[in-house]
Design a protein around this motif. Structure first.
Motif, mmCIF file in Angstrom:
data_model
loop_
_atom_site.group_PDB
_atom_site.id
_atom_site.type_symbol
_atom_site.label_atom_id
_atom_site.label_comp_id
_atom_site.label_asym_id
_atom_site.label_seq_id
_atom_site.Cartn_x
_atom_site.Cartn_y
_atom_site.Cartn_z
ATOM 1 N N ASN A 86 0.810 -1.224 0.000
ATOM 2 C CA ASN A 86 0.000 0.000 0.000
ATOM 3 C C ASN A 86 0.843 1.274 0.000
ATOM 4 N N PHE A 94 -4.826 -8.677 -11.056
ATOM 5 C CA PHE A 94 -4.567 -10.033 -10.612
ATOM 6 C C PHE A 94 -5.036 -11.053 -11.645
ATOM 7 N N PHE A 100 -13.733 -7.408 -5.736
ATOM 8 C CA PHE A 100 -14.421 -7.583 -4.457
ATOM 9 C C PHE A 100 -15.880 -7.961 -4.722
ATOM 10 N N HIS A 102 -18.466 -8.250 -2.918
ATOM 11 C CA HIS A 102 -19.554 -7.586 -2.197
ATOM 12 C C HIS A 102 -19.696 -6.124 -2.601
ATOM 13 N N PHE A 111 -12.287 1.989 -4.959
ATOM 14 C CA PHE A 111 -11.679 1.519 -3.716
ATOM 15 C C PHE A 111 -10.305 2.137 -3.430
ATOM 16 N N MET A 115 -9.244 4.660 -0.337
ATOM 17 C CA MET A 115 -8.220 4.309 0.642
ATOM 18 C C MET A 115 -7.135 5.388 0.726
ATOM 19 N N LEU B 204 -8.057 -11.505 -2.679
ATOM 20 C CA LEU B 204 -8.840 -10.288 -2.432
ATOM 21 C C LEU B 204 -8.138 -9.421 -1.392
ATOM 22 N N GLU B 206 -4.908 -9.428 -0.877
ATOM 23 C CA GLU B 206 -3.752 -8.850 -1.565
ATOM 24 C C GLU B 206 -4.177 -7.684 -2.440
ATOM 25 N N ALA B 207 -5.297 -7.849 -3.127
ATOM 26 C CA ALA B 207 -5.799 -6.767 -3.986
ATOM 27 C C ALA B 207 -6.075 -5.525 -3.150
ATOM 28 N N SER B 208 -6.657 -5.725 -1.984
ATOM 29 C CA SER B 208 -6.975 -4.590 -1.124
ATOM 30 C C SER B 208 -5.705 -3.874 -0.673
ATOM 31 N N ARG B 209 -4.686 -4.663 -0.327
ATOM 32 C CA ARG B 209 -3.417 -4.067 0.097
ATOM 33 C C ARG B 209 -2.764 -3.344 -1.082
ATOM 34 N N LEU B 211 -4.283 -1.915 -3.384
ATOM 35 C CA LEU B 211 -5.053 -0.689 -3.643
ATOM 36 C C LEU B 211 -4.996 0.249 -2.441
ATOM 37 N N TYR B 212 -3.869 0.270 -1.785
ATOM 38 C CA TYR B 212 -3.537 1.273 -0.769
ATOM 39 C C TYR B 212 -4.277 1.123 0.553
ATOM 40 N N ALA B 213 -4.965 0.007 0.782
ATOM 41 C CA ALA B 213 -5.622 -0.180 2.069
ATOM 42 C C ALA B 213 -4.600 -0.669 3.087
ATOM 43 N N SER B 214 -4.710 -0.159 4.321
ATOM 44 C CA SER B 214 -3.850 -0.660 5.391
ATOM 45 C C SER B 214 -4.413 -2.001 5.860
ATOM 46 N N GLN B 217 -7.821 -1.401 7.435
ATOM 47 C CA GLN B 217 -8.845 -1.081 6.431
ATOM 48 C C GLN B 217 -9.259 -2.332 5.660
ATOM 49 N N ARG B 221 -13.040 -3.433 5.486
ATOM 50 C CA ARG B 221 -13.764 -3.272 4.217
ATOM 51 C C ARG B 221 -13.901 -4.564 3.425
ATOM 52 N N ILE B 222 -12.944 -5.482 3.614
ATOM 53 C CA ILE B 222 -12.952 -6.680 2.777
ATOM 54 C C ILE B 222 -13.215 -7.934 3.605
ATOM 55 N N PRO B 225 -16.671 -7.899 6.033
ATOM 56 C CA PRO B 225 -17.923 -8.024 5.272
ATOM 57 C C PRO B 225 -18.063 -9.378 4.585
ATOM 58 N N LEU B 226 -16.949 -9.910 4.080
ATOM 59 C CA LEU B 226 -17.040 -11.179 3.354
ATOM 60 C C LEU B 226 -17.223 -12.362 4.299
#
Lengths: 365, 303
Positions: A86, A94, A100, A102, A111, A115, B204, B206-209, B211-214, B217, B221-222, B225-226
């Motif tokens: 990040n 990927f 995601f 949901h 997203f 962030m 998912l 990894e994708a979140s990380r 995309l700049y999520a800590s 987060q 967010r991921i 909820p999932l």
């Protein structure tokens, strides 16, 4: 504008990516072995190799999803080897898109900006722009389960590109698509890259995909980076047997170096063949099927080298014919365009397979 | 999906298929399906639905002067009794305790379940066995063991004395009940959480990380909820039994902190007020029913 001209120049010249002696070990397995690689800004670069060759691991190290065991990794001149994902100005598409489930298309794309705490108004604007860029207008409210494979891929692209990364990483971006769509997306990806001007690094095991799309290709096998070059360089001057074999169809004839412009084929015949390898070293003469000629044994042009063998089989491809010619010491494939007229030998006939000096390359065995 | 087609009757010879034959075949299939389910149905009706009906009837009955119950003069008196301050206090205390137990279980189990779900198969199975081990000992025995741990000269008192907090008696307090409830319910939270986290595609995260999520987060967010189906399933599995818990409060709790389960038992056995006991049981079930419906409404959609 800075008055320090020298500094400015350094920044302009900094490569988009600079990997120095990057190694990744998983336990006792060396996945990536001492790789040095420089990728210029704005380049469309392919990491090509068979599965398990370390190409995905390399990509993941650039993304920050895998920590290198050792080595330096610079992104536009800044050391990034140990930065978490990040904190890097790169984004990834990927392999299976990792959308995601949901969230709607729109929320998926937004997203990364959310962030980064980009102001809401700007997010809306940039998301709209990115969705337009990949031509997904009208699908903003869909969820990933309601999208086709091609649409998912576009969402994944938009979700990454919306962040305006300095480098975009793509892990087998077309792997999950069927043939027709894959060919369509090849052209589209390339056009997209030209449009946004961002450095693209993509991983693929499909040599044709790499040749078609990339400005430069890096060929990996068993963790080693074997050759880096333009598609033409790699296709026409492979450094070794593996690269020659992996990229395109090829005939490889075992030979030994006799002098710097002569090699000895396995049948004992000396032929001209340039190489800078030591006398006596074992090499392979690489002759692409489409670069070989075929003639009646008594009609070989004067400036051609040739070997005479027996035609074993003919494969009809429609636009071309592939002839397999057998020798006691080797077997060669010759590809001829399907043109009217011309020489059409029969199976069992004696034929001469010929080539000019510039049609072959001598590679390390 | 793929089911062996059941033929309406054994035929001597095969014949060309007709829509009528197909219809008859599918009717026959559903008839046989019903037949297979019948033993379980019968058991449930006989030992669950019928007694439930009896409890409901009793909740509208009248208690007579001799502590018996007259099945006449139907009224809502027993339900009115639930507004009584004493009963209301017990109800709220039980609710509060059940909610707290559920939350603590969730907070404790989530990291554990995540850890377990992201390990290799061997570690995973070993950890699963660890989660199951307590079930090898009788529930009552385990509760009595806690009595020793929390009691006068038990581990907890000794520790609190050793670190200078003075002699603290936990046994026979609400805290003791909660410790016991959390302990007993943990596996019921861990297992559904594990099952739902295990199904989440780790790319998912990894994708979140990417995309700049800590890390946090990404959790918010991921991951969370999932894993909602697991969170809800686990919460219901913990909340419902905690609300009506009887054994643990009986053994670890004090007389001053009566909970719903004990109160209902008292109504039936000591106070001999069957209608009140029955009505309370019914209200309790209604609460659980609502919780379950909520689960199927929210969890079912995300599955």
């Amino acid at each position: 504008m800075t008055s320090d001209g020298g500094n400015d120049q350094v920044n302009n010249q900094a490569a988009a990516l600079e990997l120095t002696a990057i190694t990744k070990r998983f336990g006792s397995v060396v996945a990536v072995d001492n790789v040095d690689l420089e990728i210029a800004d704005g380049e469309f670069f392919a990491l090509l190799g068979p599965s398990g060759c370390g190409k995905t691991t390399t990509l993941r190290m650039i993304a920050g999803l895998e920590l290198p065991s050792e080595g330096s990794l610079k992104i536009f001149g800044d050391e990034a080897a140990t930065l978490p994902p990040n904190k890097r100005p790169v984004n990834t598409v990927f392999q299976d898109y990792a959308l995601f489930p949901h969230m709607t298309v729109e929320v998926n794309v937004a997203f990364g900006l959310k962030m980064q705490r980009v102001p809401k108004v700007e997010i809306a604007e940039r998301v709209r722009e990115a969705i337009g860029l990949v031509r997904l207008e009208g699908l903003e409210q869909r969820r990933s389960q309601q999208l086709s494979g091609g649409q998912r891929q576009r969402v994944a692209l938009a979700r990454a590109l919306v962040n305006r990364p300095k480098v975009l990483l793509l892990d087998e971006p077309l792997g999950a698509l069927d043939l027709k769509l894959r060919q369509e997306m090849q052209g589209e990806l390339k056009a997209l890259q030209r449009e946004v001007g961002i450095t693209f690094v993509f991983v693929t095991h499909d040599q044709e995909e790499a040749l078609t799309m990339a400005d430069r290709i890096g060929v990996l096998n068993e963790g080693e980076l074997l050759q880096v070059g333009t598609p033409a360089e790699i296709y026409e001057h492979p450094v070794n047997r593996f690269v020659a074999n992996f990229i395109g169809q090829t005939n490889l004839l075992d030979a030994t170096v006799v002098s710097n412009d002569t090699v000895c084929l396995a049948n004992g015949v000396h032929i001209p063949g340039k190489s800078d390898l030591d006398v006596g070293s074992r090499v392979a003469v690489c002759l692409r099927p489409e670069r070989a000629g075929m003639h009646r044994p008594d009609q070989v042009p004067a400036d051609h080298q040739s070997v005479v063998g027996r035609l074993e089989s003919v494969t009809y491809l429609g636009n071309a014919l592939v002839y397999t010619v057998a020798f006691e010491w080797a077997r060669l494939e010759v590809r001829r365009e399907n043109q009217p007229g011309g020489y059409r030998p029969y199976v069992g006939e004696e034929v001469a397979v010929s080539w000019t000096l510039d049609a072959i390359s001598v590679v390390r065995a | 999906m793929t089911m062996v087609t059941v033929r309406p009757e054994e035929q001597e010879a095969a014949a060309a298929a007709t829509p009528e034959y197909e219809k008859a075949a599918s009717r026959a299939a559903s008839r046989r399906g019903l037949l297979l389910a019948l033993p379980a149905y019968a058991y449930l009706v006989l030992f669950f639905a019928v007694p439930l009906g009896i409890v409901m009837i009793y909740s509208f009955a009248t208690r007579n002067r001799f502590g018996g119950t007259d099945l006449s003069g139907w009224n809502l008196e027993a339900y009115r009794k639930l507004g009584d301050p004493i009963v209301r206090d017990i109800l709220f205390r039980s609710l509060w305790l059940a909610i707290l137990t559920t939350l603590i279980c969730l907070v404790v189990s989530y990291p554990f379940a995540y850890f377990m779900a992201t390990r290799g198969p061997v570690v995973r199975n070993v950890m699963l066995i660890f989660v199951m081990i307590p079930f090898w000992t009788n529930f009552l025995v385990r509760n009595y063991a806690w009595r020793v741990l929390l009691g006068n000269d038990g581990l907890f008192t000794n520790i609190s004395e050793a670190i200078g907090l003075g002699e603290r008696e936990l046994l026979f307090t609400t805290s003791a009940v909660m410790i016991g409830l959390v302990y007993g319910s943990l596996p019921f939270m861990v297992l559904p959480l594990y099952a739902s986290i295990e199904r989440i595609d780790l790319s998912l995260i990894e994708a979140s990380r990417d995309l700049y999520a800590s890390g946090f987060q990404t959790l918010r967010r991921i991951l969370f909820p999932l894993s909602m189906p697991g969170v809800i399933a686990g919460s219901i599995l913990v909340f419902v039994p905690s609300l009506g818990a009887y054994v643990t409060p009986e053994i670890l709790g004090g007389a001053k902190t009566t909970l719903l389960g004990s109160y209902i038992v008292t109504q039936f056995l000591t106070a001999r007020n069957w209608p009140v006991g029955a009505s309370l049981s019914f209200v309790l079930m209604a609460v659980m029913l609502v919780a379950t419906v909520v689960y199927f409404r929210t969890g079912g959609r995300n599955l």
